[in-house]
Design a protein around this motif. Structure first.
Motif, PDB file in Angstrom:
ATOM      1  N   ALA A  68       0.832  -1.297  -0.053  1.00  0.00           N
ATOM      2  CA  ALA A  68       0.120   0.106   0.026  1.00  0.00           C
ATOM      3  C   ALA A  68       0.964   1.169   0.079  1.00  0.00           C
ATOM      4  CB  ALA A  68      -0.960  -0.203   1.200  1.00  0.00           C
ATOM      5  N   SER A  69       1.972   1.176   0.756  1.00  0.00           N
ATOM      6  CA  SER A  69       2.892   2.355   0.756  1.00  0.00           C
ATOM      7  C   SER A  69       3.386   2.565  -0.426  1.00  0.00           C
ATOM      8  CB  SER A  69       3.984   2.091   1.745  1.00  0.00           C
ATOM      9  OG  SER A  69       4.837   3.068   2.066  1.00  0.00           O
ATOM     10  N   MET A  70       3.966   1.649  -1.137  1.00  0.00           N
ATOM     11  CA  MET A  70       4.478   1.562  -2.560  1.00  0.00           C
ATOM     12  C   MET A  70       3.252   2.145  -3.636  1.00  0.00           C
ATOM     13  SD  MET A  70       6.198  -1.333  -4.752  1.00  0.00           S
ATOM     14  CE  MET A  70       4.680  -2.141  -5.088  1.00  0.00           C
ATOM     15  N   TYR A  71       2.360   1.811  -3.381  1.00  0.00           N
ATOM     16  CA  TYR A  71       1.238   2.108  -4.711  1.00  0.00           C
ATOM     17  C   TYR A  71       0.856   3.551  -4.097  1.00  0.00           C
ATOM     18  CZ  TYR A  71       0.185  -2.336  -6.206  1.00  0.00           C
ATOM     19  OH  TYR A  71       0.087  -3.645  -7.118  1.00  0.00           O
ATOM     20  N   ALA A  72       1.111   4.082  -2.866  1.00  0.00           N
ATOM     21  CA  ALA A  72       0.852   5.405  -2.611  1.00  0.00           C
ATOM     22  C   ALA A  72       1.660   6.284  -2.917  1.00  0.00           C
ATOM     23  CB  ALA A  72       0.600   5.571  -1.028  1.00  0.00           C
ATOM     24  N   LYS A  73       3.076   5.868  -2.635  1.00  0.00           N
ATOM     25  CA  LYS A  73       4.084   6.597  -3.369  1.00  0.00           C
ATOM     26  C   LYS A  73       4.021   6.826  -5.035  1.00  0.00           C
ATOM     27  CE  LYS A  73       7.517   5.448   0.423  1.00  0.00           C
ATOM     28  NZ  LYS A  73       8.756   4.889   0.697  1.00  0.00           N
ATOM     29  N   ARG A  74       3.883   5.862  -5.514  1.00  0.00           N
ATOM     30  CA  ARG A  74       3.779   5.832  -7.093  1.00  0.00           C
ATOM     31  C   ARG A  74       2.627   6.735  -7.348  1.00  0.00           C
ATOM     32  NH1 ARG A  74       4.414  -0.408  -9.074  1.00  0.00           N
ATOM     33  NH2 ARG A  74       6.671  -0.657  -8.728  1.00  0.00           N
ATOM     34  N   HIS A  75       1.375   6.770  -6.728  1.00  0.00           N
ATOM     35  CA  HIS A  75       0.394   7.410  -6.936  1.00  0.00           C
ATOM     36  C   HIS A  75       0.793   9.010  -6.746  1.00  0.00           C
ATOM     37  CE1 HIS A  75      -3.939   8.784  -7.714  1.00  0.00           C
ATOM     38  NE2 HIS A  75      -3.923   9.340  -6.740  1.00  0.00           N
ATOM     39  N   ALA A  76       1.364   9.177  -5.758  1.00  0.00           N
ATOM     40  CA  ALA A  76       1.800  10.582  -5.509  1.00  0.00           C
ATOM     41  C   ALA A  76       2.909  11.087  -6.418  1.00  0.00           C
ATOM     42  CB  ALA A  76       2.324  10.545  -4.061  1.00  0.00           C
ATOM     43  N   VAL A  77       3.771  10.336  -6.908  1.00  0.00           N
ATOM     44  CA  VAL A  77       4.645  10.675  -7.940  1.00  0.00           C
ATOM     45  C   VAL A  77       3.880  11.013  -9.467  1.00  0.00           C
ATOM     46  CG1 VAL A  77       6.794   9.998  -9.200  1.00  0.00           C
ATOM     47  CG2 VAL A  77       6.587   9.474  -6.813  1.00  0.00           C
ATOM     48  N   ALA A  78       3.009   9.963  -9.525  1.00  0.00           N
ATOM     49  CA  ALA A  78       2.184  10.146 -10.810  1.00  0.00           C
ATOM     50  C   ALA A  78       1.377  11.548 -10.735  1.00  0.00           C
ATOM     51  CB  ALA A  78       1.488   8.966 -11.132  1.00  0.00           C
ATOM     52  N   THR A  79       1.024  11.597  -9.515  1.00  0.00           N
ATOM     53  CA  THR A  79       0.000  12.940  -9.229  1.00  0.00           C
ATOM     54  C   THR A  79       0.958  14.266  -9.595  1.00  0.00           C
ATOM     55  OG1 THR A  79      -1.223  11.695  -7.881  1.00  0.00           O
ATOM     56  CG2 THR A  79      -1.656  14.135  -7.946  1.00  0.00           C
ATOM     57  N   LEU A  80       2.081  14.270  -8.820  1.00  0.00           N
ATOM     58  CA  LEU A  80       2.815  15.313  -8.939  1.00  0.00           C
ATOM     59  C   LEU A  80       3.399  15.619 -10.510  1.00  0.00           C
ATOM     60  CD1 LEU A  80       5.014  14.965  -5.829  1.00  0.00           C
ATOM     61  CD2 LEU A  80       3.425  16.529  -6.239  1.00  0.00           C
ATOM     62  N   SER A 123     -10.944  13.833 -13.101  1.00  0.00           N
ATOM     63  CA  SER A 123     -10.119  13.054 -12.932  1.00  0.00           C
ATOM     64  C   SER A 123      -9.575  13.085 -11.304  1.00  0.00           C
ATOM     65  CB  SER A 123      -8.929  12.915 -14.028  1.00  0.00           C
ATOM     66  OG  SER A 123      -9.495  12.676 -15.361  1.00  0.00           O
ATOM     67  N   MET A 124      -9.142  14.089 -10.965  1.00  0.00           N
ATOM     68  CA  MET A 124      -8.422  14.291  -9.596  1.00  0.00           C
ATOM     69  C   MET A 124      -9.550  13.938  -8.410  1.00  0.00           C
ATOM     70  SD  MET A 124      -6.644  18.017  -9.998  1.00  0.00           S
ATOM     71  CE  MET A 124      -6.128  18.026  -8.259  1.00  0.00           C
ATOM     72  N   ARG A 125     -10.770  14.297  -9.066  1.00  0.00           N
ATOM     73  CA  ARG A 125     -11.734  13.719  -8.034  1.00  0.00           C
ATOM     74  C   ARG A 125     -12.398  12.448  -7.745  1.00  0.00           C
ATOM     75  NH1 ARG A 125     -17.677  16.134  -8.881  1.00  0.00           N
ATOM     76  NH2 ARG A 125     -17.658  14.523 -10.705  1.00  0.00           N
ATOM     77  N   ARG A 126     -12.008  11.569  -9.066  1.00  0.00           N
ATOM     78  CA  ARG A 126     -12.203  10.239  -9.126  1.00  0.00           C
ATOM     79  C   ARG A 126     -10.893   9.668  -8.613  1.00  0.00           C
ATOM     80  NH1 ARG A 126     -14.215   9.478 -15.457  1.00  0.00           N
ATOM     81  NH2 ARG A 126     -16.362  10.334 -15.172  1.00  0.00           N
ATOM     82  N   ALA A 127      -9.781  10.358  -8.734  1.00  0.00           N
ATOM     83  CA  ALA A 127      -8.546   9.633  -8.125  1.00  0.00           C
ATOM     84  C   ALA A 127      -8.654   9.762  -6.885  1.00  0.00           C
ATOM     85  CB  ALA A 127      -7.299  10.165  -8.693  1.00  0.00           C
ATOM     86  N   ALA A 128      -9.036  10.772  -6.179  1.00  0.00           N
ATOM     87  CA  ALA A 128      -9.339  10.845  -4.818  1.00  0.00           C
ATOM     88  C   ALA A 128     -10.318   9.940  -4.114  1.00  0.00           C
ATOM     89  CB  ALA A 128      -9.713  12.595  -4.310  1.00  0.00           C
ATOM     90  N   GLU A 129     -11.368  10.043  -4.888  1.00  0.00           N
ATOM     91  CA  GLU A 129     -12.526   8.830  -4.510  1.00  0.00           C
ATOM     92  C   GLU A 129     -11.755   7.469  -4.239  1.00  0.00           C
ATOM     93  OE1 GLU A 129     -15.649   9.411  -7.174  1.00  0.00           O
ATOM     94  OE2 GLU A 129     -16.432  11.123  -6.221  1.00  0.00           O
ATOM     95  N   ARG A 130     -10.936   7.295  -5.485  1.00  0.00           N
ATOM     96  CA  ARG A 130     -10.418   5.934  -5.454  1.00  0.00           C
ATOM     97  C   ARG A 130      -9.387   5.631  -4.331  1.00  0.00           C
ATOM     98  NH1 ARG A 130      -9.295   5.569 -12.107  1.00  0.00           N
ATOM     99  NH2 ARG A 130     -11.392   5.359 -12.563  1.00  0.00           N
ATOM    100  N   GLN A 131      -8.597   6.669  -4.177  1.00  0.00           N
ATOM    101  CA  GLN A 131      -7.696   6.606  -2.965  1.00  0.00           C
ATOM    102  C   GLN A 131      -8.413   6.493  -1.672  1.00  0.00           C
ATOM    103  OE1 GLN A 131      -4.914  10.073  -2.988  1.00  0.00           O
ATOM    104  NE2 GLN A 131      -3.747   9.396  -1.261  1.00  0.00           N
ATOM    105  N   LYS A 132      -9.586   7.082  -1.552  1.00  0.00           N
ATOM    106  CA  LYS A 132     -10.425   7.153  -0.079  1.00  0.00           C
ATOM    107  C   LYS A 132     -10.886   5.832  -0.021  1.00  0.00           C
ATOM    108  CE  LYS A 132     -13.897   9.203   2.178  1.00  0.00           C
ATOM    109  NZ  LYS A 132     -15.493  10.162   2.561  1.00  0.00           N
ATOM    110  N   MET A 133     -11.345   5.162  -1.460  1.00  0.00           N
ATOM    111  CA  MET A 133     -11.950   3.601  -1.216  1.00  0.00           C
ATOM    112  C   MET A 133     -10.933   2.809  -0.636  1.00  0.00           C
ATOM    113  SD  MET A 133     -14.490   3.606  -4.357  1.00  0.00           S
ATOM    114  CE  MET A 133     -14.679   2.037  -4.365  1.00  0.00           C
ATOM    115  N   ALA A 134      -9.654   2.999  -1.405  1.00  0.00           N
ATOM    116  CA  ALA A 134      -8.377   2.092  -1.288  1.00  0.00           C
ATOM    117  C   ALA A 134      -8.224   2.276   0.307  1.00  0.00           C
ATOM    118  CB  ALA A 134      -7.287   2.401  -1.991  1.00  0.00           C
ATOM    119  N   GLN A 135      -8.080   3.503   0.688  1.00  0.00           N
ATOM    120  CA  GLN A 135      -7.685   3.829   2.197  1.00  0.00           C
ATOM    121  C   GLN A 135      -8.753   3.089   3.195  1.00  0.00           C
ATOM    122  OE1 GLN A 135      -7.310   7.876   2.703  1.00  0.00           O
ATOM    123  NE2 GLN A 135      -5.165   8.060   1.733  1.00  0.00           N
TER     124      GLN A 135
END
Length: 253
Positions: free
Chosen positions: A94-106, A114-126
């Motif tokens: 989960a930490s690795m996916y979170a880091k990759r997602h943060a890097v991709a977002t930056l 897309s940002m809202r969907r990504a935030a929802e997906r991130q919230k669902m994952a969390q």
């Protein structure tokens, strides 16, 4: 649980150890007992401790109920270790996916949708990760409770074994006393048998003397019968002579 009882006897532990038969455990104990006996290791100051530890492990494994509790405890520990390892892997993933997602977002600008969907997906994952962590925590608490129960059961089993040992020692003393009394009674019975044998010899001697007297009496009876026959013959001859005399007397008349 300070040590692995299977390992103390030189046997494999875990699921493979649970499949080992009682004969194999007894054989391994005899082999280890010959190896670790204090008489075989006079220079080792810890030889007695190792031998007592070996005997304690064997006492647990030879008892069916205690062995089952110990196997369950081993399985619980193995399951707990696996659960911890799995949680660690999930957290790392989960930490690795979170880091990759943060890097991709930056590095990649995203539109608002897309940002809202990504935030929802991130919230669902969390949320999913949180649920998994809660489930794992509940399971860990359940396993911990089970381990505590098993440890209490092991303590009770040790207390029961000690009581059994004390009771067995007392019973052994009583049996030894009964054996000593039985030996005394056996000695008394043997003495009575010896006296009875002496009386039997005396009776046999009396019977032999009585048989000799009976033979003598029978011989006397036989001689008396012979004399009786002779007397009867004399009587018959006398009767014949009496008849002849009477006939002569009649003839003369």
């Amino acid at each position: 649980m300070d040590s692995d009882h299977y390992a103390v006897l030189g046997l494999p532990s875990g699921e493979e150890g649970a499949r080992i038969s009682d004969k194999e455990i007894a054989k391994a104990y005899r082999r280890k007992a010959l190896e670790l006996h204090p008489d075989k290791r006079p220079d080792d100051p810890n030889a007695k401790i190792y031998f007592q530890k070996l005997k304690a492990s064997y006492d647990i494994l030879k008892d069916e109920k205690a062995r089952k509790q110990y196997d369950d405890l081993l399985l619980a520990r193995a399951a707990e270790i696996c659960a911890k390892h799995k949680r660690k892997q999930e957290e790392e993933l989960a930490s690795m996916y979170a880091k990759r997602h943060a890097v991709a977002t930056l590095h990649m600008p995203m539109p608002w949708t897309s940002m809202r969907r990504a935030a929802e997906r991130q919230k669902m994952a969390q949320d999913l990760m949180l649920q998994n962590m809660l489930q794992n925590l509940r399971r860990a608490v359940e396993w911990q409770n089970m381990v505590q129960k098993l440890m209490r059961a092991a303590e009770w089993q040790n207390m029961v074994n000690q009581q059994h040992m004390r009771g067995a020692a007392e019973c052994q003393n009583m049996v030894n006393q009964q054996h000593m009394r039985a030996a005394e009674w056996q000695n008394m019975v043997n003495q009575q048998h010896m006296r009875a044998a002496e009386w039997q010899n005396m009776v046999n001697q009396q019977h032999m003397r009585a048989a000799e007297w009976q033979n003598m009496v029978n011989q006397q009876h036989m001689r008396a019968a012979e004399w009786q026959n002779m007397v009867n013959q004399q009587h018959m001859r006398a009767a014949e002579w009496q008849n002849m005399v009477q006939q002569q007397h009649v003839f003369h008349i």
